[in-house]
Write an enzyme that holds these catalytic residues in place. Structure first.
Site, PDB file in Angstrom:
ATOM      1  CG  ASP A 180      -1.854   1.181   1.281  1.00 31.79           C
ATOM      2  OD1 ASP A 180      -1.949   1.902   0.266  1.00 31.79           O
ATOM      3  OD2 ASP A 180      -2.508   1.380   2.328  1.00 31.79           O
ATOM      4  CE  LYS A 240      -0.290   3.750   3.456  1.00 27.65           C
ATOM      5  NZ  LYS A 240      -1.209   4.291   4.460  1.00 27.65           N
ATOM      6  CG  ASP A 299      -2.485  -2.530   3.721  1.00 26.61           C
ATOM      7  OD1 ASP A 299      -3.032  -2.633   4.828  1.00 26.61           O
ATOM      8  OD2 ASP A 299      -2.841  -1.712   2.847  1.00 26.61           O
ATOM      9  CG  ASP A 331      -3.244   5.770   2.165  1.00 23.56           C
ATOM     10  OD1 ASP A 331      -3.076   4.569   1.899  1.00 23.56           O
ATOM     11  OD2 ASP A 331      -2.641   6.364   3.068  1.00 23.56           O
ATOM     12  CD  GLU A 366      -5.393   0.708   0.480  1.00 21.49           C
ATOM     13  OE1 GLU A 366      -5.408   1.890   0.846  1.00 21.49           O
ATOM     14  OE2 GLU A 366      -5.009  -0.216   1.215  1.00 21.49           O
ATOM     15  NE  ARG A 404     -11.838   3.299   3.970  1.00 19.96           N
ATOM     16  CZ  ARG A 404     -11.865   4.234   4.905  1.00 19.96           C
ATOM     17  NH1 ARG A 404     -12.905   5.060   5.004  1.00 19.96           N
ATOM     18  NH2 ARG A 404     -10.874   4.369   5.752  1.00 19.96           N
TER      19      ARG A 404
HETATM   20  N1  BES Z   1      -3.289   0.173   5.112  1.00 17.96           N
HETATM   21  C1  BES Z   1      -3.692   1.408   5.673  1.00 17.96           C
HETATM   22  C2  BES Z   1      -3.984   1.339   7.167  1.00 17.96           C
HETATM   23  C3  BES Z   1      -2.859   0.942   8.081  1.00 17.96           C
HETATM   24  C4  BES Z   1      -2.280   1.885   8.908  1.00 17.96           C
HETATM   25  C5  BES Z   1      -2.443  -0.379   8.196  1.00 17.96           C
HETATM   26  C6  BES Z   1      -1.272   1.514   9.797  1.00 17.96           C
HETATM   27  C7  BES Z   1      -1.442  -0.742   9.067  1.00 17.96           C
HETATM   28  C8  BES Z   1      -0.858   0.209   9.870  1.00 17.96           C
HETATM   29  C9  BES Z   1      -4.957   1.926   4.969  1.00 17.96           C
HETATM   30  O1  BES Z   1      -5.118   1.533   3.658  1.00 17.96           O
HETATM   31  C10 BES Z   1      -4.891   3.412   5.016  1.00 17.96           C
HETATM   32  O2  BES Z   1      -3.972   3.947   4.440  1.00 17.96           O
HETATM   33  N2  BES Z   1      -5.838   4.044   5.668  1.00 17.96           N
HETATM   34  C11 BES Z   1      -5.877   5.457   5.783  1.00 17.96           C
HETATM   35  C12 BES Z   1      -7.335   5.879   5.675  1.00 17.96           C
HETATM   36  C13 BES Z   1      -7.519   7.355   5.544  1.00 17.96           C
HETATM   37  C14 BES Z   1      -6.989   7.848   4.200  1.00 17.96           C
HETATM   38  C15 BES Z   1      -8.982   7.672   5.686  1.00 17.96           C
HETATM   39  C16 BES Z   1      -5.308   5.856   7.145  1.00 17.96           C
HETATM   40  O3  BES Z   1      -5.509   5.120   8.109  1.00 17.96           O
HETATM   41  O4  BES Z   1      -4.618   6.853   7.219  1.00 17.96           O
HETATM   42 ZN    ZN Z   2      -4.164  -0.253   3.093  1.00 19.56          ZN
HETATM   43 ZN    ZN Z   3      -4.112   2.887   2.297  1.00 20.09          ZN
END
Ligand code: BES
Ligand code: ZN
Ligand code: ZN
Length: 485
Positions: A251, A258, A269, A328, A330, A332
């Site tokens: 991811d 990111k 991920d 990001d 993604e 969901r």
């Molecule tokens: N894969 C990440 C979530 C994640 C964070 C997994 C830390 C493992 C450790 C997910 O896809 C993500 O990036 N989520 C975003 C959502 C936001 C853009 C609403 C997040 O948590 O920042």
């Molecule tokens: Zn993710």
């Molecule tokens: Zn993500």
């Protein structure tokens, strides 16, 4: 390293090193034979405290109580001391407990979980001389455990732990190797277990199915997506249980890229997918009496000219439209399409597992899984059983106000919340949009973003992947199968 049961007494069995747990600071227990030495060494029997009495070749470890988790922590501690010695064999006794086999199961889990190492990319491999640990059930007659029950507990414990370690291996492997096609290959290899079949599908199938959300996430990746569907069907299965796993093999965040600091560790991920595979493997190897499905969406979230963009509108399998405001978010999108597909299997119970949000880690801390869903009883059941399994969970409650935060002006919903608070719950509520009424009370969502991967060791978990989700779900399945007969 092998673990075995003996019906000899701890004293009679021959081994290089003896492990003694000092339960609840009880230095009067028959196996605590070196009281003077322990006092000299300043050993007080605190939880996880350990010492090695060299002349007696005995490792002593403090253990707060006979609770399974205390036993696991103490045994894992003993193993770490043991591994530093040149011992080939070790022995440990069982402790009276009103629940036959609990000790033995916890001990075997701890030795297998604690014994895990991942040194595939190190030129110097970790070496241990340890060949065998024997659990001496000398008091098995007094606590009414037959040797057969003891061996069964050993088998269950080692299978649960080995399935957890299997998930850890998948997660720890670098993203260059652990891509969608590799996950597919590994899933197919599970078809060698009795009663297991595996099917996997590519882009064309996803298009036919109308999985516009899953496909969008895959768009910038040079590796094709895979929907992997494993089925384990024993004779006379009483229930159909479907596990759904987020399998983002990497991811980057996509165009909503990111930052460097947040990107590193994102090989984890696909931990939801790894958990689904681990549970599936464990359930099939233990021959549990359920029809079990593992449904995995494998792809990476990459960047490139083809990448899906913030402002795009996607159509999911159930026809609902989604405004992309952040690429990001993604996971969901992939899980939404998987959940639509999963409901077509007509499950009695459906559990999705995903490293879905950083917000879940903020809410519960790094070590705890967030349980979400509409059914209070299902959430509570898993919460209670997770405690027995040694996994930490917390229930995050849905509510009608947070649901409104997903409103979009242009589509049926947005893929992110308009509020910066409660992000784990709004992600869960996003998924709830893809659950039909008939399955509302049959669905649980587990956000494993916190405990799935850690860059520091904790308890008997090593630095890196922990295999979160495998143990609590296998415990749950085993517990349910007991009430069945
Ligand atoms: N894969 C990440 C979530 C994640 C964070 C997994 C830390 C493992 C450790 C997910 O896809 C993500 O990036 N989520 C975003 C959502 C936001 C853009 C609403 C997040 O948590 O920042
Ligand atoms: Zn993710
Ligand atoms: Zn993500």
């Amino acid at each position: 390293m092998n673990i075995q049961i003996s019906n000899k007494t701890l004293e009679d069995f021959e081994a290089d090193i003896k492990i003694v747990l000092v339960i609840n600071k009880n230095f009067e227990h028959k196996w605590v034979k070196d009281k003077e030495a322990l006092e000299f060494l300043g050993f007080e029997g605190e939880s996880e405290e350990s010492t090695f009495v060299t002349h007696a070749k005995t490792i002593y470890v403090g253990c707060e109580s006979l609770e399974a988790e205390e036993i696991r922590l103490a045994c894992a501690k003993a193993l770490s001391v043991l591994k530093k010695t040149k011992a080939k064999t070790a022995k440990i006794g069982t402790y009276s407990n009103d629940c036959p086999g609990v000790n033995i199961k916890a001990m075997s889990e701890a030795f297998v979980l604690g014994g895990y190492t991942f040194d595939q990319y190190k030129s110097k491999k970790s070496k241990s001389t340890l060949e065998c640990i024997t659990i001496c059930c000398d008091d098995y007659s007094t606590i009414n455990i037959s040797l057969e029950t003891a061996n069964k507990a050993l088998h269950v414990g080692t299978t649960i732990a080995a399935s957890t370690n299997f998930a850890k291996d998948l997660i720890n492997t670098i993203p260059f190797e652990m891509h969608s096609l590799k996950l597919e290959e590994i899933a197919h290899s599970l078809a060698s277990i009795d009663g297991v079949t595996c099917k996997s599908y590519g882009k064309e199938f996803l298009e036919e199915q109308g999985m516009g959300a899953f496909l969008a996430v895959n768009r910038a990746s040079h590796i094709p997506p895979r929907l992997i569907h494993l089925t384990y069907k024993p004779e006379n299965a009483s229930k159909k249980i479907v596990y759904v796993g987020k399998g983002l093999t990497y991811d980057t965040g996509g165009l909503s890229l990111k930052g460097g600091e947040h990107m590193v560790t994102m090989k984890c991920d696909m931990s939801g997918a790894a958990a689904a595979l681990g549970i599936f493997q464990g359930a099939a190897l233990l021959g549990l009496p359920y029809e079990i499905h593992a449904i995995i969406g494998a792809t990476e979230n990459a960047i490139g000219p083809e990448a899906y963009k913030p402002d795009d509108v996607l159509v999911a399998k159930n026809g609902k439209t989604i405004e992309v405001r952040n690429t990001d978010a993604e996971g969901r999108l992939v899980v939404a399409d998987l959940l639509c597909y999963a409901q077509e299997q007509k499950p009695d119970l459906m559990i999705d597992m995903a490293t879905l949000t950083g917000a879940c880690v903020v809410a519960l801390g790094e070590y705890t899984t967030g349980i979400m869903g509409h059914s209070e009883s299902l959430k509570n059941e898993l919460y209670e059983i997770s405690k027995k399994s040694g996994e930490l969970t917390g229930i995050l409650p849905f509510n009608r106000y947070l649901k409104k935060m997903l409103k979009s002006h242009i589509a049926d919903m947005s893929n992110i919340s308009s509020s910066r608070y409660g992000g784990a719950i709004t992600a869960g509520l996003f998924l709830a949009n893809f659950i039909e009424d008939a399955y509302k009370d049959k669905w649980l969502h587990l956000d494993i973003a916190g405990p799935a991967y850690s860059e520091k060791e904790w308890g008997y978990n090593q630095c890196g992947a922990s295999g979160t989700g495998v143990r609590m779900n296998l415990y749950w399945l085993i517990e349910q199968s007991k009430t069945l007969h």
